[in-house]
Design an enzyme around this catalytic site. Structure first.
Site, PDB file in Angstrom:
ATOM      1  CG  HIS A  29      46.329  -7.267   9.015  1.00  0.00           C
ATOM      2  ND1 HIS A  29      46.412  -6.642   7.811  1.00  0.00           N
ATOM      3  CD2 HIS A  29      46.238  -7.265   9.617  1.00  0.00           C
ATOM      4  CE1 HIS A  29      44.946  -6.110   8.106  1.00  0.00           C
ATOM      5  NE2 HIS A  29      44.780  -6.418   9.306  1.00  0.00           N
TER       6      HIS A  29
ATOM      7  CD  GLU B  72      47.876   0.287  12.191  1.00  0.00           C
ATOM      8  OE1 GLU B  72      46.446   0.433  12.592  1.00  0.00           O
ATOM      9  OE2 GLU B  72      47.870  -0.064  11.414  1.00  0.00           O
TER      10      GLU B  72
ATOM     11  CD  GLN C 199      46.343  -4.373  11.900  1.00  0.00           C
ATOM     12  OE1 GLN C 199      45.720  -5.135  12.336  1.00  0.00           O
ATOM     13  NE2 GLN C 199      46.757  -3.276  11.235  1.00  0.00           N
TER      14      GLN C 199
ATOM     15  CG  HIS D  26      41.172  -7.934  12.483  1.00  0.00           C
ATOM     16  ND1 HIS D  26      42.217  -7.041  13.661  1.00  0.00           N
ATOM     17  CD2 HIS D  26      41.955  -8.152  11.906  1.00  0.00           C
ATOM     18  CE1 HIS D  26      42.824  -6.146  13.422  1.00  0.00           C
ATOM     19  NE2 HIS D  26      43.318  -6.442  11.832  1.00  0.00           N
TER      20      HIS D  26
ATOM     21  CD  GLU E 245      41.612  -5.022   8.294  1.00  0.00           C
ATOM     22  OE1 GLU E 245      42.246  -5.032   9.600  1.00  0.00           O
ATOM     23  OE2 GLU E 245      41.838  -4.008   7.802  1.00  0.00           O
TER      24      GLU E 245
END
Lengths: 146, 146
Positions: B7, B43, B60, B84, B135
């Site tokens: 994502h 989220e 996301q 991110h 991530e």
């Protein structure tokens, strides 16, 4: 219709070192490189995975080749990091952009320009997209050889 | 091994308005929403495409639920935008992180935390990753129902 995340564009100061970082750290090695004079960048495409629409999802690493390129200005202001995201379309990118413009989002190019690997691209204004510089990509009919 | 872009995480001030922007502008409608108290966010996951490894690639969208959450601090400093990027792993996320740490990249969590849809996640230090907060995601064994 937008059918995939085509790539994430990442601004870097040293393309070779950044390609090497992604290879050494994660093992990403499927690399296409080219210079895009119009965009003022030297770039590398790292293919991360195939996408369900028949296309693929890449990291696009971008190094400026002149000080007045948008990537050079981005680096001067923000430092290295994510520069834009790109969605792939299954149709004509200008038609896609026209449809989005009709919803009140500013399109940055009058007509599509040449993107990575023979694609046709355009950009949407980040202020109309929640702070996200957003690119639309129509892949070349036949993918370029790596 | 990292087998997909899982994502792109995007910080926003108003989650509902941002979900509506992506629906209205692009037609993205496959939405999972949750609150992650530990991360301090509400989220929404917008599935954009299937990935070739059997997983999928999402946007996301992240709205802070308290002023001391990392997303709140990011918004105060940078405004809305990409926060991110996340790679999906086909194995144990801690093993993946340990292998990356051995190459000199700082891992931000001692052990994986809970991510979206029951995933296990960790983060890598952006200063070790060319300015990109990165991530790692191990998807839940069975994807959560939408």
């Amino acid at each position: 219709m937008l059918t995939r995340i085509d790539h994430i564009g990442i601004a870097c100061r040293d393309l070779d070192a950044t390609v090497e970082f992604y290879r050494r750290t994660y093992g990403f090695t499927d690399v296409h490189t080219e210079v895009n004079e119009e965009q003022g960048v030297r770039e590398a495409m790292l293919k991360i995975n195939d996408a369900g629409d028949g296309g693929a999802t890449y990291l696009q690493l971008l190094e400026p080749i002149r000080d007045d390129s948008p990537i050079a200005k981005f680096l001067a202001k923000n430092g290295e990091g994510v520069h834009h995201i790109a969605f792939g379309t299954d149709g004509d990118v200008q038609e896609e952009a026209d449809g989005i413009a009709a919803k009140g989002v500013r399109v940055l190019y009058d007509r599509p320009r040449r993107g990575s690997m023979g694609s046709r691209i355009t950009f949407l204004h980040p202020k109309d997209c929640g702070g996200v510089l957003t690119e639309l990509v129509q892949a070349a009919a036949k993918p370029a050889e790596h």
